[in-house]
Design a protein around this motif. Structure first.
Motif, PDB file in Angstrom:
ATOM      1  N   HIS A 107      16.683 -15.782 -21.324  1.00 43.72           N
ATOM      2  CA  HIS A 107      17.534 -15.228 -22.326  1.00 43.72           C
ATOM      3  C   HIS A 107      18.453 -16.482 -22.760  1.00 43.72           C
ATOM      4  O   HIS A 107      18.708 -16.635 -24.000  1.00 43.72           O
ATOM      5  CB  HIS A 107      18.286 -14.109 -21.933  1.00 43.72           C
ATOM      6  N   TRP A 108      19.322 -16.765 -21.882  1.00 50.46           N
ATOM      7  CA  TRP A 108      20.491 -17.573 -22.321  1.00 50.46           C
ATOM      8  C   TRP A 108      20.208 -19.164 -22.507  1.00 50.46           C
ATOM      9  O   TRP A 108      19.771 -19.747 -21.642  1.00 50.46           O
ATOM     10  CB  TRP A 108      21.666 -17.326 -21.398  1.00 50.46           C
ATOM     11  N   GLY A 109      20.819 -19.603 -23.600  1.00 55.78           N
ATOM     12  CA  GLY A 109      20.665 -20.894 -23.908  1.00 55.78           C
ATOM     13  C   GLY A 109      22.070 -21.612 -23.938  1.00 55.78           C
ATOM     14  O   GLY A 109      23.297 -20.835 -23.638  1.00 55.78           O
ATOM     15  N   GLY A 110      22.084 -22.934 -24.515  1.00 56.43           N
ATOM     16  CA  GLY A 110      23.459 -23.469 -24.629  1.00 56.43           C
ATOM     17  C   GLY A 110      23.360 -24.862 -25.839  1.00 56.43           C
ATOM     18  O   GLY A 110      22.199 -25.007 -26.078  1.00 56.43           O
ATOM     19  N   PHE A 111      24.368 -25.428 -25.834  1.00 54.78           N
ATOM     20  CA  PHE A 111      24.381 -26.747 -26.742  1.00 54.78           C
ATOM     21  C   PHE A 111      23.229 -27.563 -26.388  1.00 54.78           C
ATOM     22  O   PHE A 111      22.870 -28.363 -27.399  1.00 54.78           O
ATOM     23  CB  PHE A 111      25.803 -27.047 -26.542  1.00 54.78           C
ATOM     24  N   LEU A 392      18.715 -19.361 -30.338  1.00 54.86           N
ATOM     25  CA  LEU A 392      18.986 -20.494 -31.029  1.00 54.86           C
ATOM     26  C   LEU A 392      20.278 -20.285 -32.188  1.00 54.86           C
ATOM     27  O   LEU A 392      20.835 -21.130 -32.182  1.00 54.86           O
ATOM     28  CB  LEU A 392      17.699 -20.691 -32.120  1.00 54.86           C
ATOM     29  N   ALA A 393      20.281 -19.118 -32.512  1.00 48.64           N
ATOM     30  CA  ALA A 393      21.687 -18.647 -33.101  1.00 48.64           C
ATOM     31  C   ALA A 393      22.855 -17.996 -32.343  1.00 48.64           C
ATOM     32  O   ALA A 393      23.951 -18.336 -32.802  1.00 48.64           O
ATOM     33  CB  ALA A 393      21.263 -17.632 -34.356  1.00 48.64           C
ATOM     34  N   ARG A 394      22.503 -17.608 -31.317  1.00 53.30           N
ATOM     35  CA  ARG A 394      23.434 -16.780 -30.471  1.00 53.30           C
ATOM     36  C   ARG A 394      24.363 -17.683 -29.467  1.00 53.30           C
ATOM     37  O   ARG A 394      25.429 -17.546 -29.305  1.00 53.30           O
ATOM     38  CB  ARG A 394      23.062 -15.616 -29.701  1.00 53.30           C
ATOM     39  N   ASP A 395      23.644 -18.671 -29.037  1.00 52.51           N
ATOM     40  CA  ASP A 395      24.006 -19.217 -27.912  1.00 52.51           C
ATOM     41  C   ASP A 395      24.603 -20.879 -28.037  1.00 52.51           C
ATOM     42  O   ASP A 395      24.990 -21.428 -27.127  1.00 52.51           O
ATOM     43  CB  ASP A 395      23.037 -19.444 -26.532  1.00 52.51           C
ATOM     44  N   GLY A 396      24.992 -21.049 -29.285  1.00 51.44           N
ATOM     45  CA  GLY A 396      25.337 -22.419 -29.540  1.00 51.44           C
ATOM     46  C   GLY A 396      24.629 -23.834 -29.381  1.00 51.44           C
ATOM     47  O   GLY A 396      24.990 -24.785 -29.042  1.00 51.44           O
ATOM     48  N   LEU A 397      23.168 -23.513 -29.512  1.00 51.29           N
ATOM     49  CA  LEU A 397      22.366 -24.622 -29.734  1.00 51.29           C
ATOM     50  C   LEU A 397      22.862 -25.612 -30.675  1.00 51.29           C
ATOM     51  O   LEU A 397      23.237 -25.012 -31.967  1.00 51.29           O
ATOM     52  CB  LEU A 397      20.733 -24.090 -29.655  1.00 51.29           C
ATOM     53  N   SER A 398      22.806 -26.805 -30.479  1.00 50.87           N
ATOM     54  CA  SER A 398      23.256 -27.842 -31.230  1.00 50.87           C
ATOM     55  C   SER A 398      22.938 -27.713 -32.616  1.00 50.87           C
ATOM     56  O   SER A 398      23.541 -28.281 -33.603  1.00 50.87           O
ATOM     57  CB  SER A 398      23.331 -29.158 -30.585  1.00 50.87           C
ATOM     58  N   GLY A 399      21.711 -27.363 -32.921  1.00 49.78           N
ATOM     59  CA  GLY A 399      21.195 -27.208 -34.258  1.00 49.78           C
ATOM     60  C   GLY A 399      21.082 -26.025 -34.646  1.00 49.78           C
ATOM     61  O   GLY A 399      20.508 -25.739 -36.030  1.00 49.78           O
ATOM     62  N   GLY A 400      21.630 -24.794 -33.931  1.00 55.55           N
ATOM     63  CA  GLY A 400      21.453 -23.452 -34.627  1.00 55.55           C
ATOM     64  C   GLY A 400      22.673 -22.859 -34.776  1.00 55.55           C
ATOM     65  O   GLY A 400      23.630 -23.711 -34.748  1.00 55.55           O
ATOM     66  N   TRP A 401      22.840 -21.869 -35.530  1.00 53.41           N
ATOM     67  CA  TRP A 401      24.158 -21.065 -36.036  1.00 53.41           C
ATOM     68  C   TRP A 401      23.779 -19.404 -36.200  1.00 53.41           C
ATOM     69  O   TRP A 401      22.954 -19.310 -36.698  1.00 53.41           O
ATOM     70  CB  TRP A 401      24.611 -21.831 -37.169  1.00 53.41           C
ATOM     71  N   GLY A 408      22.756 -18.843 -44.269  1.00 52.60           N
ATOM     72  CA  GLY A 408      22.616 -17.712 -43.605  1.00 52.60           C
ATOM     73  C   GLY A 408      22.486 -17.690 -41.979  1.00 52.60           C
ATOM     74  O   GLY A 408      22.727 -19.208 -41.765  1.00 52.60           O
ATOM     75  N   PRO A 409      22.011 -17.029 -41.393  1.00 51.53           N
ATOM     76  CA  PRO A 409      21.700 -17.241 -39.976  1.00 51.53           C
ATOM     77  C   PRO A 409      20.585 -18.227 -39.425  1.00 51.53           C
ATOM     78  O   PRO A 409      19.617 -18.152 -40.524  1.00 51.53           O
ATOM     79  CB  PRO A 409      21.486 -15.820 -39.273  1.00 51.53           C
ATOM     80  N   SER A 410      20.599 -18.834 -38.555  1.00 48.93           N
ATOM     81  CA  SER A 410      19.460 -19.838 -38.294  1.00 48.93           C
ATOM     82  C   SER A 410      17.944 -18.649 -37.985  1.00 48.93           C
ATOM     83  O   SER A 410      17.038 -19.205 -38.438  1.00 48.93           O
ATOM     84  CB  SER A 410      19.621 -20.516 -36.883  1.00 48.93           C
ATOM     85  N   VAL A 411      18.304 -17.923 -37.384  1.00 45.68           N
ATOM     86  CA  VAL A 411      16.911 -16.900 -37.182  1.00 45.68           C
ATOM     87  C   VAL A 411      17.154 -15.721 -38.142  1.00 45.68           C
ATOM     88  O   VAL A 411      17.944 -14.991 -38.197  1.00 45.68           O
ATOM     89  CB  VAL A 411      17.340 -16.346 -35.518  1.00 45.68           C
ATOM     90  N   LYS A 412      15.850 -15.702 -38.934  1.00 46.65           N
ATOM     91  CA  LYS A 412      15.932 -14.667 -39.900  1.00 46.65           C
ATOM     92  C   LYS A 412      15.164 -13.393 -39.331  1.00 46.65           C
ATOM     93  O   LYS A 412      14.526 -13.475 -38.199  1.00 46.65           O
ATOM     94  CB  LYS A 412      14.991 -15.265 -41.039  1.00 46.65           C
ATOM     95  N   GLU A 413      15.221 -12.249 -40.095  1.00 47.78           N
ATOM     96  CA  GLU A 413      14.700 -10.947 -39.548  1.00 47.78           C
ATOM     97  C   GLU A 413      12.977 -11.122 -39.295  1.00 47.78           C
ATOM     98  O   GLU A 413      12.802 -10.306 -38.493  1.00 47.78           O
ATOM     99  CB  GLU A 413      15.058  -9.800 -40.707  1.00 47.78           C
TER     100      GLU A 413
END
Length: 441
Positions: A107-111, A392-401, A408-413
């Motif tokens: 589940h969990w990622g990071g920078f 990718l969007a939730r956990d602060g990966l360095s290239g996602g938001w 908009g968000p990095s991960v689309k619907e």
């Protein structure tokens, strides 16, 4: 030192009743393999999934990549980390080629984590889309860092190394398809013909910015933040002395797989005795305080000059703050009369118009670029996701938001994504794999 790497080429990977290698087919006993993984009580969930080139698969958050190997005669693949200390770089090692163990968060990622697409447009951005990947998808009870943007990922990374050792053990009694030999005579005992060639040293700057232990790259199990520049035999790097850490935006990082197969080292070996005298590796570091950066640069220059280097290649793992170490090292070498080429990626902004490195100098006039970390990448949905796409969007990966007022968000619907190259796992291939460069218009 003489290192023989016996290569076993993997044509396919399957699950079976035993972990074995026959006729190019790697079979993995999943139950046995997971027992090895779960030797650490902090691992609360683990599964193994196979991802192959061309599969409609997206993998995220990816934390580490390791080539499965076996040390002939016994001993750990990674001395000082997965077993007792011993000398790397001398003797025989067996390697399973064309595959890697990928450590992936359930589940969990990071920078510091990244993404891999096994097919489509995204596949061209990372070497690992071309490998058959044994994905260890796992979670831990390390609640203290679950919601931290920066994670040490210790339990997961060590589990990946144990799994790589377990799989590599299946070729211990077999004869390799081919053997690569890496050998250099002592620096002071080389022939006149070789000594008459230009003397070249390779300066490596592994990630070591974090002053708290546990995030940085390791050398024989020792945190690189605690080291001063050190002369090493290149065989040590290729044979398990270096372990990737858990810090640095992902496109810029060197995975453990990269250290095990470092293309720049192999290229210098290819030219040794032909066009150059490859002296060896100066393993430097990346620091935080200016005085630390200057001290390391002085050590590198003194060491290169004392070794008789005529030229050097300097490679940094990272960008931003490490650019100061990178440029300082190049300048110190040039001042010492050592002609120097730099190897790095750049951070030129999404529009490519920003200053490429945080600090620059006129003496750094020969730099090979491996790409722009801020380049925007848009990718369509994938049929299957290994891990969790939301990370990718939730956990602060360095290239996602999570959201952007324009993009908009990095991960689309629909499962499509937009991200910076920063999140592509080892995407800029600064170790020397890179097929990318920058273009001046």
């Amino acid at each position: 030192m003489r290192l023989e790497i016996g290569n076993f080429y993997v044509k396919d990977i399957i699950f079976g009743n035993e972990t074995s290698y026959r006729d190019g087919i790697l079979s993995i006993n999943k139950e046995e393999a997971l027992k090895i993984v779960k030797e650490d009580e902090h691992i609360t969930y683990a599964d193994i999934v196979i991802a192959k080139p061309g599969d409609e698969v997206r993998i995220v958050p990816v934390k580490e990549a390791i080539e499965p190997r076996y040390r002939v005669g016994g001993g750990p693949i990674f001395p000082g980390v997965t077993g007792d200390l011993m000398q790397c770089g001398n003797g025989k090692t067996h390697a399973l080629k064309g595959c890697s163990v990928l450590v992936v968060g359930k589940h969990w990622g990071g920078f510091q984590d990244g993404l891999i697409d096994m097919s489509g447009e995204g596949a061209k951005y990372t070497l690992f889309s071309s490998l058959k990947n044994i994905c260890l998808v796992a979670d831990t009870d390390e609640e203290f860092e679950r919601y931290e943007q920066q994670k040490k990922n210790r339990a997961l990374r060590w589990a990946g190394m144990r799994l790589a050792e377990y799989i590599g053990n299946c070729v211990k009694d077999l004869e390799p398809h081919e053997t690569e030999i890496y050998e250099l005579d002592p620096v002071t005992k080389r022939s006149k013909e070789i000594n008459d060639l230009p003397n070249v040293v390779f300066v490596m700057q592994p990630q070591s910015q974090m002053e708290e232990l546990g995030y940085n790259d390791l050398v024989y199990g020792w945190d690189c933040n605690r080291m001063l520049p050190t002369f090493m035999h290149p065989n040590e790097v290729l044979d398990g002395a270096m372990i990737s850490g858990s810090f640095m935006p992902c496109s810029s990082k060197w995975s453990t797989y990269d250290f095990q197969n470092f293309p720049m080292i192999k290229r210098l070996y290819q030219e040794h005795g032909k066009t150059i005298n490859f002296i060896g590796v100066i393993m430097s570091n990346l620091n935080v305080a200016l005085e630390q950066k200057e001290r390391a640069a002085l050590f590198v220059a003194q060491m290169a000059k004392s070794l008789g280097a005529d030229a050097a290649v300097v490679a940094e793992e990272g960008y931003g703050n490490p650019d100061a170490d990178f440029i300082a090292c190049i300048v110190a070498l040039e001042d010492a009369g050592v002609k120097t080429v730099g190897l790095t990626n750049e951070c030129t902004g999404r529009d490519g118009a920003s200053q490429p490195l945080v600090t620059l100098d006129r003496k750094a006039n020969a730099i090979v670029s491996c790409g722009n970390v801020s380049e925007l990448i848009k990718l369509p949905p994938m049929k299957t996701v290994i891990g969790e796409l939301k990370s990718l969007a939730r956990d602060g990966l360095s290239g996602g938001w999570a959201d952007d007022e324009i993009l908009g968000p990095s991960v689309k619907e629909d499962g499509s994504i937009i991200m910076e190259n920063n999140s592509m796992f080892c995407g800029d291939r600064v170790a020397g794999w890179s097929t990318k460069t920058m273009v001046e218009y």
